[in-house]
Design an enzyme around this catalytic site. Structure first.
Site, PDB file in Angstrom:
ATOM      1  N   GLY A  40       0.818  -1.222   0.000  1.00  0.00           N
ATOM      2  CA  GLY A  40       0.000   0.000   0.000  1.00  0.00           C
ATOM      3  C   GLY A  40       0.847   1.264   0.000  1.00  0.00           C
ATOM      4  N   GLY A  41       2.115   1.121   0.414  1.00  0.00           N
ATOM      5  CA  GLY A  41       3.043   2.242   0.307  1.00  0.00           C
ATOM      6  C   GLY A  41       2.715   3.393   1.251  1.00  0.00           C
ATOM      7  CE  LYS A  52      -6.386  13.441   2.504  1.00  0.00           C
ATOM      8  NZ  LYS A  52      -5.016  13.459   2.019  1.00  0.00           N
ATOM      9  CB  ALA A 119      14.508  -4.832  -3.306  1.00  0.00           C
ATOM     10  CE1 TYR A 186      -1.384  16.247   0.019  1.00  0.00           C
ATOM     11  CE2 TYR A 186       0.459  17.168  -1.201  1.00  0.00           C
ATOM     12  CZ  TYR A 186      -0.243  16.075  -0.733  1.00  0.00           C
ATOM     13  OH  TYR A 186       0.197  14.814  -1.012  1.00  0.00           O
ATOM     14  CD  GLU A 206       5.132  28.483   3.028  1.00  0.00           C
ATOM     15  OE1 GLU A 206       4.804  27.321   3.332  1.00  0.00           O
ATOM     16  OE2 GLU A 206       6.028  28.760   2.207  1.00  0.00           O
ATOM     17  CB  VAL A 271       9.864  21.634   4.164  1.00  0.00           C
ATOM     18  CG1 VAL A 271       9.648  22.584   5.331  1.00  0.00           C
ATOM     19  CG2 VAL A 271      10.837  20.522   4.545  1.00  0.00           C
ATOM     20  N   GLY A 272       7.988  19.248   2.161  1.00  0.00           N
ATOM     21  CA  GLY A 272       8.060  18.522   0.893  1.00  0.00           C
ATOM     22  C   GLY A 272       8.494  17.089   1.098  1.00  0.00           C
ATOM     23  CG  HIS A 444     -31.756  21.912  -7.811  1.00  0.00           C
ATOM     24  ND1 HIS A 444     -30.941  22.998  -7.564  1.00  0.00           N
ATOM     25  CD2 HIS A 444     -32.873  22.090  -7.038  1.00  0.00           C
ATOM     26  CE1 HIS A 444     -31.541  23.803  -6.707  1.00  0.00           C
ATOM     27  NE2 HIS A 444     -32.714  23.275  -6.371  1.00  0.00           N
TER      28      HIS A 444
END
Ligand code: FAD
Length: 465
Positions: A40-41, A52, A119, A186, A206, A271-272, A444
């Site tokens: 699933g990583g 989530k 691996a 995000y 930030e 930060v990424g 609607h």
């Protein structure tokens, strides 16, 4: 252990790797997929899914908190809720466990073999896997590198003690009283918003002049406004400098150059992410690189014949659905099908509050590409469904070519609009024009009507505004 062989060896069973292995198995290719962790990583174990789940739990909690306070117009009264965080985390972990089992089952059903272990390359066609039972050597005709990515650390703020990455933030045993987040991308804002709703006092630092710098200001502003309403302190233009001398605070330099400290029980650094290219002798292959990432072509081929790379290890956008699409494509190429990467757009969702959805080009990107565009938006304050959900912040925006009205980009920001991403990407992938969207009946009352109305507005005849 005896050596084993296969046609296709996939390193990494994240969304890219497992999708590749499942599709290859379906196509009758003798496939082995190797992962050091549960299948699933990042996405399934410490990324998309657990984040989530936490966001959902936090939303439920905050709704009751609001009902218990005077800040609720719905006439619902409740007592202030309490949180059993251990139970929340156990619920999240159970979702992950069910999906781990599900992925293992799907691999088995497709006939792909899953081997657990780390691996390392021996050469371009041979990999050694450190399994609990010893080193397993695997020979393969074709290898797919799907090793993913890992959180990037700041050299002056390594992950240890109170300095944590998103992985630890998803497994907290208590809600930090004071949480400082470095990086308003995000991941930081999704987790920061959730932890704020669960009771943390959150400050975001930030370096850029505004939050979510990868999105345009129109899209990020409703999120900034909501963060203010939730009580999150956002310090933009501010630089993290390291731990303060007492080790219990973050030292920063504010936008006007003032050094100061922010007391913190936890410091979440988001930060990424960096590609996972180290520690498995990838250097033996001497592949062409694209910065830190493995360079690939439109077939996901690397510079070495018979070696493909997919997912986060190949660059931006580092998103699960891109990895999955690449994985499926590579399996089909290996099976001899004629495939190439021909996607018009890769949608992206920021599960903040409100959510941001983007597909295709923003107005600025379209202009930078030299395109003559028209753009318009429809606000949720004129959408009945948004009002009935008590959330009228945000809008849907359409970007189309001026000459033939073909949609180039669709963006939106609004509470719970992530599911609209499907309509957006379908419209762009099928080269829909404003008239196609305008001529389609949208049920609607739904928030999706704002997409219909944005197209009509761009054509000059919106009904509800
Ligand atoms: P990964 O999922 O990183 O999987 C790589 C796998 O390879 C890992 O399981 C690793 O153990 C294994 N591996 C690496 N090296 C070896 C080796 N030498 N031997 C054996 N195994 C190895 N994306 C979205 O699209 N939507 C979201 O909402 C979203 N939310 C996120 C939230 C968070 C907090 C984070 C951290 C990420 C989120 N992402 C999201 C990003 C998403 O998780 C990644 O884009 C996605 O997991 C990439 O898939 P991948 O297959 O390339 O690699």
């Amino acid at each position: 252990m005896d050596d084993i062989s296969c046609n296709l060896l996939v390193i990494g069973a994240g969304p890219g790797g497992y999708a590749c292995a499942i599709r290859a198995g379906q196509l009758g290719i003798d496939t082995i997929v190797v992962d050091a962790q549960k299948p699933g990583g990042t996405c399934l174990n410490v990324g998309c899914i657990p984040s989530k789940a936490l966001i959902h739990a936090a939303e439920q909690f905050e709704t009751i908190v609001r009902a218990a306070s005077a800040k609720n117009d719905l006439g619902i009264h409740a007592s202030p809720p309490t949180l059993d965080l251990a139970r929340t985390i156990a619920w999240k972990d159970d979702i992950v466990r069910r999906l781990n089992t599900g992925v293992a089952g799907l691999l088995k059903k497709a006939g792909a073999r899953l081997i657990t272990g780390r691996a390392r390359f021996a050469d371009g066609k041979t990999v050694e896997v450190e399994t609990p039972a010893g080193v397993q050597t695997i020979h393969a005709e074709t290898v797919v590198i799907a090793s993913g990515s890992e959180p990037a650390a700041l050299p002056f703020l390594p992950f240890e003690g109170r300095v944590i990455s998103s992985t630890e933030a998803l497994a907290l045993t208590e809600i930090p009283q004071k949480l400082v987040i470095v990086g308003a991308g995000y991941i930081g804002l999704e987790l920061g918003t959730a932890l704020c709703k669960l009771g943390a006092d959150v400050t975001v630092v930030e370096i850029e002049p505004r939050i979510l710098p990868q999105y345009d200001a129109e899209l990020s502003e409703p999120v900034a406004k909501r963060l203010r309403a939730l009580g999150v302190t956002v310090l933009t233009g501010a630089k993290a400098k390291g731990l303060a001398a007492d080790g219990a605070a973050l030292a920063i330099e504010t936008a006007n150059g003032q050094p100061t400290t922010l007391a913190a029980d936890k410091i979440l650094v988001t930060v990424g992410r960096k590609p996972a290219t180290r520690g498995f002798r990838l250097e033996l292959l001497d592949l062409d690189m694209d910065g830190q990432f493995i360079r690939i072509d439109d077939h996901c081929r690397t510079s070495m014949r018979g070696v493909y790379a997919i997912g986060d290890v190949t660059g931006e956008p580092m998103l699960a659905h891109r990895a999955i699409a690449q994985g499926e494509m590579v399996a089909e190429i290996v099976a001899g099908k004629k495939r190439a990467w021909d996607k018009t757009c890769i949608p992206a969702i920021c599960f903040t509050d409100p959510e941001i959805v983007t597909a295709g080009l923003s107005p600025d990107e379209a202009k930078a590409a030299g395109l003559d565009i028209k753009t318009d938006f429809f606000p949720f304050r004129a959408n009945g469904r948004a009002l009935s959900l008590d959330r009228e912040d945000g809008f849907i925006r359409v970007v189309s070519r001026s000459d033939n009205h073909v949609l180039l980009g669709i963006q939106g920001v609004g509470a719970g609009i992530s599911e609209l991403s499907a309509a957006f990407s379908l419209a762009i992938e099928m080269s829909a024009r404003l008239e196609d969207v305008g001529g389609t009946i949208f049920a609607h009352p739904t928030q999706s009507e704002a997409f219909h109305e944005a197209a009509l507005k761009s054509l000059g005849h919106a009904i509800h505004i």
